[in-house]
Scaffold this motif. Structure first.
Motif, PDB file in Angstrom:
ATOM      1  N   SER A   1     -24.696  -3.441  12.311  1.00 55.79           N
ATOM      2  CA  SER A   1     -24.723  -1.988  12.122  1.00 55.79           C
ATOM      3  C   SER A   1     -26.167  -1.499  12.200  1.00 55.79           C
ATOM      4  O   SER A   1     -27.104  -2.220  11.854  1.00 55.79           O
ATOM      5  N   ARG A   2     -26.321  -0.276  12.685  1.00 61.66           N
ATOM      6  CA  ARG A   2     -27.634   0.389  12.764  1.00 61.66           C
ATOM      7  C   ARG A   2     -27.436   1.780  12.194  1.00 61.66           C
ATOM      8  O   ARG A   2     -26.676   2.576  12.730  1.00 61.66           O
ATOM      9  N   LYS A   3     -28.101   2.060  11.054  1.00 58.43           N
ATOM     10  CA  LYS A   3     -27.902   3.324  10.360  1.00 58.43           C
ATOM     11  C   LYS A   3     -29.230   4.024  10.121  1.00 58.43           C
ATOM     12  O   LYS A   3     -30.225   3.390   9.776  1.00 58.43           O
ATOM     13  N   LYS A   4     -29.191   5.334  10.284  1.00 63.18           N
ATOM     14  CA  LYS A   4     -30.350   6.159   9.976  1.00 63.18           C
ATOM     15  C   LYS A   4     -30.479   6.247   8.455  1.00 63.18           C
ATOM     16  O   LYS A   4     -29.483   6.445   7.757  1.00 63.18           O
ATOM     17  N   VAL A   5     -31.693   6.095   7.937  1.00 65.54           N
ATOM     18  CA  VAL A   5     -31.942   6.210   6.504  1.00 65.54           C
ATOM     19  C   VAL A   5     -32.217   7.684   6.214  1.00 65.54           C
ATOM     20  O   VAL A   5     -33.313   8.182   6.464  1.00 65.54           O
ATOM     21  N   ASP A   6     -31.195   8.382   5.700  1.00 67.38           N
ATOM     22  CA  ASP A   6     -31.275   9.832   5.532  1.00 67.38           C
ATOM     23  C   ASP A   6     -32.393  10.283   4.595  1.00 67.38           C
ATOM     24  O   ASP A   6     -32.979  11.339   4.807  1.00 67.38           O
ATOM     25  N   GLU A   7     -32.706   9.506   3.557  1.00 70.25           N
ATOM     26  CA  GLU A   7     -33.742   9.901   2.601  1.00 70.25           C
ATOM     27  C   GLU A   7     -35.114  10.026   3.268  1.00 70.25           C
ATOM     28  O   GLU A   7     -35.963  10.774   2.818  1.00 70.25           O
ATOM     29  N   TYR A   8     -35.332   9.257   4.327  1.00 73.41           N
ATOM     30  CA  TYR A   8     -36.627   9.264   5.005  1.00 73.41           C
ATOM     31  C   TYR A   8     -36.644  10.209   6.213  1.00 73.41           C
ATOM     32  O   TYR A   8     -37.683  10.758   6.565  1.00 73.41           O
ATOM     33  N   CYS A   9     -35.522  10.415   6.834  1.00 77.17           N
ATOM     34  CA  CYS A   9     -35.452  11.185   8.078  1.00 77.17           C
ATOM     35  C   CYS A   9     -35.550  12.673   7.790  1.00 77.17           C
ATOM     36  O   CYS A   9     -34.747  13.225   7.031  1.00 77.17           O
TER      37      CYS A   9
END
Length: 186
Positions: free
Chosen positions: A85-93
């Motif tokens: 899996s490849r997920k965007k880290v919302d807290e940083y984006c």
């Protein structure tokens, strides 16, 4: 009798090293790769080959024997026993505007799990953004301990996972660009 027949001319059993490869930005599956060294002594011809793995037909692959490499790679197909899996880290984006510029920050987690009953080696690939425009500035914050190629932006991780083991890597970057530019796919 006028019917077509499929006739086996030769059959080789070659020693191979197996590894897995994944590019989760493009495809979430892991692909099994058979790497054969010393293949040049078999006088193989280029062309399509039927591939059998553990006694089961897994599909067709193309033998690229015109290569000068000492190792011949053959794709053995997708393996659902490896979960990626490849997920965007919302807290940083985030996206911010400073004066006439936009600043986009991105962080991604790549997670690989071995659901197989034996250990596996897998190569994981991703890429940092690159720019040829002087108005666009890319800042690499963290390559996640990958083998990083500055010219191509390619990141490569080699992981060995025990049965049931999960490993995770993270990478981060920022892109600063003028408001009138429209950047996508970050």
């Amino acid at each position: 009798d006028g019917k077509p027949y499929l006739v086996e001319i030769q059959n080789y059993e070659l020693p191979v090293d197996y590894s897995y490869l994944t590019i989760p930005k493009k495809d979430k599956d892991a692909f099994l790769l058979a790497r054969m060294s010393g293949w040049g002594s078999y006088n193989l011809l280029p062309g399509e080959a039927n591939v059998y793995f553990e006694g089961t037909f897994v599909g067709s692959s193309y033998l690229e024997t015109a290569s000068t490499k000492d190792t011949l790679d053959i794709s053995m197909g997708r393996d659902k026993g490896i979960v990626v899996s490849r997920k965007k880290v919302d807290e940083y984006c985030k996206n911010t505007t400073i004066g006439g510029n936009h600043k986009t920050s991105r962080s991604y987690d790549i997670e690989v799990r071995n659901n197989k009953s034996k250990p596996v080696t897998i190569y994981v690939y991703d890429q940092m953004p690159l720019t040829s425009k002087k108005e666009v500035e890319v800042t690499i914050e963290d390559t996640g301990d990958s083998e990083y190629n500055e010219k191509t932006g390619e990141m490569k991780w080699k992981m060995t996972l025990a049965p049931g083991e999960t490993k995770k890597v993270n990478f981060k970057f920022q892109v600063k660009y003028p408001k009138e530019f429209n950047l996508s796919n970050l």
